[in-house]
Design an enzyme around this catalytic site. Sequence first.
Site, PDB file in Angstrom:
ATOM      1  CG  PHE A 141      -2.256  27.697 -36.741  1.00 37.54           C
ATOM      2  CD1 PHE A 141      -2.177  28.431 -37.917  1.00 37.54           C
ATOM      3  CD2 PHE A 141      -1.635  28.204 -35.600  1.00 37.54           C
ATOM      4  CE1 PHE A 141      -1.475  29.640 -37.965  1.00 37.54           C
ATOM      5  CE2 PHE A 141      -0.938  29.416 -35.638  1.00 37.54           C
ATOM      6  CZ  PHE A 141      -0.858  30.124 -36.823  1.00 37.54           C
ATOM      7  CB  CYS A 180       5.212  20.585 -38.815  1.00 36.43           C
ATOM      8  SG  CYS A 180       4.342  21.904 -39.658  1.00 36.43           S
ATOM      9  CG  ASP A 223      -7.454  26.575 -40.013  1.00 37.51           C
ATOM     10  OD1 ASP A 223      -6.639  25.769 -39.507  1.00 37.51           O
ATOM     11  OD2 ASP A 223      -7.409  26.929 -41.210  1.00 37.51           O
ATOM     12  CB  SER A 224      -6.807  31.334 -42.358  1.00 41.71           C
ATOM     13  OG  SER A 224      -5.936  30.323 -42.798  1.00 41.71           O
ATOM     14  CG  ASP A 231      -0.351  21.786 -35.265  1.00 42.04           C
ATOM     15  OD1 ASP A 231       0.844  21.815 -35.620  1.00 42.04           O
ATOM     16  OD2 ASP A 231      -1.142  20.889 -35.627  1.00 42.04           O
ATOM     17  CG  ASN A 276      -3.862  36.183 -40.103  1.00 41.60           C
ATOM     18  OD1 ASN A 276      -3.185  35.835 -39.141  1.00 41.60           O
ATOM     19  ND2 ASN A 276      -3.335  36.564 -41.246  1.00 41.60           N
ATOM     20  CB  ALA A 277      -3.529  32.251 -36.158  1.00 41.44           C
TER      21      ALA A 277
HETATM   22  N1  SAH Z   1      -3.782  21.362 -35.818  1.00 36.65           N
HETATM   23  C1  SAH Z   1      -4.250  20.777 -37.056  1.00 36.65           C
HETATM   24  C2  SAH Z   1      -3.278  20.918 -38.185  1.00 36.65           C
HETATM   25  C3  SAH Z   1      -2.872  22.328 -38.517  1.00 36.65           C
HETATM   26  S1  SAH Z   1      -2.189  22.506 -40.089  1.00 36.65           S
HETATM   27  C4  SAH Z   1      -4.565  19.303 -36.831  1.00 36.65           C
HETATM   28  O1  SAH Z   1      -4.070  18.724 -35.871  1.00 36.65           O
HETATM   29  O2  SAH Z   1      -5.302  18.732 -37.622  1.00 36.65           O
HETATM   30  C5  SAH Z   1      -2.074  24.223 -40.241  1.00 36.65           C
HETATM   31  C6  SAH Z   1      -3.397  24.939 -40.396  1.00 36.65           C
HETATM   32  O3  SAH Z   1      -3.117  26.322 -40.326  1.00 36.65           O
HETATM   33  C7  SAH Z   1      -4.147  24.715 -41.686  1.00 36.65           C
HETATM   34  O4  SAH Z   1      -5.431  24.240 -41.386  1.00 36.65           O
HETATM   35  C8  SAH Z   1      -4.228  26.109 -42.331  1.00 36.65           C
HETATM   36  O5  SAH Z   1      -5.503  26.346 -42.935  1.00 36.65           O
HETATM   37  C9  SAH Z   1      -4.048  26.999 -41.148  1.00 36.65           C
HETATM   38  N2  SAH Z   1      -3.476  28.335 -41.373  1.00 36.65           N
HETATM   39  C10 SAH Z   1      -2.410  28.677 -42.139  1.00 36.65           C
HETATM   40  N3  SAH Z   1      -2.114  29.974 -41.992  1.00 36.65           N
HETATM   41  C11 SAH Z   1      -3.009  30.488 -41.097  1.00 36.65           C
HETATM   42  C12 SAH Z   1      -3.207  31.773 -40.497  1.00 36.65           C
HETATM   43  N4  SAH Z   1      -2.400  32.791 -40.796  1.00 36.65           N
HETATM   44  N5  SAH Z   1      -4.197  31.903 -39.613  1.00 36.65           N
HETATM   45  C13 SAH Z   1      -4.995  30.881 -39.284  1.00 36.65           C
HETATM   46  N6  SAH Z   1      -4.845  29.646 -39.808  1.00 36.65           N
HETATM   47  C14 SAH Z   1      -3.868  29.450 -40.693  1.00 36.65           C
END
Ligand code: SAH
Length: 400
Positions: A236, A344, A257-258, A304, A283-284
């Site tokens: 993420f 969060c 990230d997605s 995160d 997708n994470a």
């Molecule tokens: N770590 C980042 C903030 C993350 S916010 C920083 O410090 O700047 C959450 C992120 O998760 C977003 O960028 C969103 O695009 C991503 N996201 C949401 N669902 C997801 C998934 N299923 N797989 C991968 N990424 C995802």
Amino acid sequence: MPKVSGDQELPGVRVSARGAGRLRDGHVWVYRSDLETGSDIAAGALVRVADDRGKVLGTAFYSSSSQIAIRMLAHEAIGLGELPELLRQRVSAAVAHRKMVARDTEAYRVIFSEADFLPGLIVDRYGQMLSVQFLTQAMDAAGIRAIVLDRLQEELQPAAIVERVEARVRELEQLPAREPGLMTGTGSATKGVFTMNGVKFHFDGLHGQKTGAFLDQRENYAAAAQYAHGEALDVFCYQGGFALHLARKCSKVTGVDSSLPALEVAEENAKLNGTEIEWMEANAFDLLKDYASAGHEYDTIVLDPPAFAKTKRDLPAAARGYKELNLRALKMLRPGGILATCSCSYHVSEQELQDIVVAASLDAKRTVRLLEKRVQAKDHPIVPAVPETAYLKALVLQVV
Ligand code: SAH
């Protein structure tokens, strides 16, 4: 809440014994279900709040549509004439507070709503640009917007101020739709580079999908980097906040990230810092599952995710999501490896996150040692009497 005084006549709102008890405990919200009178009050009005016996509890902003009907401004009776100066003082106090808590960064939250006693107002700074959000009927009133903007201009002399708009919030507050855009200054200042912990980031206040970074993780980036080593995976990663910090310590960093637009900015950020990071659009959940079963190994993993529990009702599903991510990550960490795991979601407590990590570690047959329990960066202040101001948790652990 800083003290003020005054006694002009304002519309009155009576709250139930439960609502009054909440205010006496230091909270600043009253829900609509705890109002005993007040349904005919104008949207966004300044109101005098009293308990069910008529005893004055303070002065607040009223919302005619939000479930949070009352947001306290002061525990005393203040008049309408005193409001402008009170708001100016609070803006100045918020700016002054950042001089103490937001060093080594050109990007930080200048005003954080209730945590700065300015409910409904959020202001972020990115270099010479300020990004402002007016989130409630009261804060969005033309007169109040003008007071806030004038004082921000005086205090910080930004080259540009842009307004960020959350359409859903405006709908909930029954405010007319509004376009985001430049409010003062020059368009060229809405785009640029800021430095945080010595790492450079691009920002674009008018065109980005958000105004910029997740500023609340600033101190956690530095904390994670302190222990990071070897091969790292930032799950993420958005625009690379953790990954770029880890890259200063690690031999190889992969960010997942997605969102492709976020990864495109992440790559620009990597170039800006002269570092190489591998970005993966995925997708994470799927990626971690595949990688863990394929036997991939890492020395440092950051998790995160976005807030999985937006309401209390989401908690069981959220807990399953957090557990799955942590389980896969723990399986992939080499002995001595570092896991920085975040939530969060306000509704997931630090203890709950810790319990989830313990359950995941038992399933993964790994033992973890807790290195740090962390919260949001100090420019997002926490007012303990208003628990909702504390939302971000980060645990830094080592796999033994
Ligand atoms: N770590 C980042 C903030 C993350 S916010 C920083 O410090 O700047 C959450 C992120 O998760 C977003 O960028 C969103 O695009 C991503 N996201 C949401 N669902 C997801 C998934 N299923 N797989 C991968 N990424 C995802």
